[in-house]
Motif scaffolding. Structure first.
Motif, PDB file in Angstrom:
ATOM      1  N   THR A  25      -2.826  35.237  94.083  1.00 61.59           N
ATOM      2  CA  THR A  25      -3.944  35.452  93.156  1.00 61.59           C
ATOM      3  C   THR A  25      -3.892  34.467  91.996  1.00 61.59           C
ATOM      4  O   THR A  25      -4.917  33.884  91.614  1.00 61.59           O
ATOM      5  CB  THR A  25      -3.928  36.894  92.619  1.00 61.59           C
ATOM      6  N   SER A  29      -6.781  31.589  91.263  1.00 64.91           N
ATOM      7  CA  SER A  29      -7.514  31.549  89.999  1.00 64.91           C
ATOM      8  C   SER A  29      -7.270  30.229  89.269  1.00 64.91           C
ATOM      9  O   SER A  29      -8.182  29.653  88.658  1.00 64.91           O
ATOM     10  CB  SER A  29      -7.125  32.743  89.110  1.00 64.91           C
ATOM     11  N   ARG A 193      -9.775  37.675  91.616  1.00 66.49           N
ATOM     12  CA  ARG A 193      -8.847  38.791  91.769  1.00 66.49           C
ATOM     13  C   ARG A 193      -8.901  39.308  93.202  1.00 66.49           C
ATOM     14  O   ARG A 193      -9.740  38.893  94.007  1.00 66.49           O
ATOM     15  CB  ARG A 193      -9.177  39.908  90.782  1.00 66.49           C
ATOM     16  N   HIS A 220     -13.629  37.685  94.725  1.00 66.37           N
ATOM     17  CA  HIS A 220     -12.589  38.571  95.254  1.00 66.37           C
ATOM     18  C   HIS A 220     -11.973  37.972  96.519  1.00 66.37           C
ATOM     19  O   HIS A 220     -12.686  37.693  97.488  1.00 66.37           O
ATOM     20  CB  HIS A 220     -13.173  39.947  95.557  1.00 66.37           C
TER      21      HIS A 220
END
Length: 293
Positions: A25, A29, A193, A220
């Motif tokens: 994650t 990001s 996320r 997501h």
């Protein structure tokens, strides 16, 4: 009107060291921000001292540094933000969007999610010393938005039945409030996320709107599973990252994200593999479903 500079963030809770799922994650990001000439921030969601580890914050920040994932601004700690959360709750109360609630989960379940004590209309008197939670008052809505990876989304939001806690009766601020307040304050434009948080999005959109703020864009990514089909998490005892092999960890994370990094990158320093990843990042290659490692 000029577009806002991309501002993303990674916001772990310090209940233990980072594991591989956290790294995936964080890396996704980071790459989304860097490939859009944006800024990438780190926020520590240290709002629950009953679950937090005294050593986790240092371990998390050490792991991020070891893997070359360096924030563009000073790390933020939510434990320093209590006054901002109190102010947000006061704003929501004045707008009629927050209320005290003494109902347990079991009580709500026994009443189909409805509050038998009519908590939404409840007025708390100054002489009342009973510990009560605070909930956000949702509005009935057919919520629709666009996920940057999954595409068009739709979720029905049910007032009262879905109302999330924003301040626990123990006095701890809840995720659904703090994450929105800090995303607004830090000017976060994009959130990457895990898809396990997808169902929270419609509720969070209403909190943003109630605080007169524009919600960020959400992306997501698939959840990473262990061999038993469980989400990699601290609760499921996912092993801590080995900070001594950051290149291998990053290579494996890129592989899980569908980016097909060359084998020779497994042993290179983090800076080199991140440089390759920034030049080759393709969102469309991310798998659509959960990945088992």
């Amino acid at each position: 009107m000029t577009a806002k500079t991309y501002r993303g963030r990674f916001a772990p809770s310090p209940t233990g060291p980072l594991h591989f799922g956290s790294l995936v994650t964080a890396l996704a990001s980071y790459l989304e921000a860097k490939t859009r000439n944006g800024q990438w921030l780190v926020r520590i969601e240290d709002l629950d001292p009953l679950r937090e580890s005294t050593t986790a914050v240092g371990q998390i920040l050490q792991s991020l540094q070891a893997h070359g994932l360096i924030a563009d601004e000073e790390v933020r700690f939510q434990s320093d933000r209590r006054q901002a959360y109190f102010q947000a709750i006061a704003t929501l109360q004045l707008a009629g969007r927050a209320y005290y609630c003494g109902c347990s989960r079991k009580l709500l379940k026994n009443h189909g999610g409805r509050h038998p004590g009519h908590c939404r209309q409840r007025v708390r008197h100054s002489t009342d010393a009973t510990p009560l939670a605070m909930r956000f008052a949702l509005e009935n809505a057919d919520a629709r938005w666009h996920d940057e990876f999954l595409g068009p989304q739709q979720q029905w939001v049910k007032a009262e039945i879905d109302d999330p806690v924003i301040l626990r009766k123990e006095g701890f601020f809840a995720y659904q409030l703090a994450v929105v307040v800090d995303d607004i304050d830090q000017g976060i434009t994009d959130v990457v996320r895990g898809s396990d948080l997808l169902d929270m999005t419609a509720q969070q959109r209403q909190v943003f709107q109630a605080l007169k703020a524009e919600p960020p864009r959400w992306l997501h990514i698939p959840v990473i599973l262990n061999s038993e089909g469980q989400k990699l998490s601290k609760q499921n005892r996912a092993p801590a990252l080995d900070d001594q092999i950051p290149g291998t960890n990053l290579w494996q994370a890129l592989q899980v994200l569908g980016q097909c990094p060359p084998q020779e990158l497994r042993q290179v320093p983090p800076e080199k593999i991140l440089g390759w990843a920034c030049g080759h990042w393709r969102r469309a290659l991310i798998p659509r479903h959960s990945v088992t490692v």
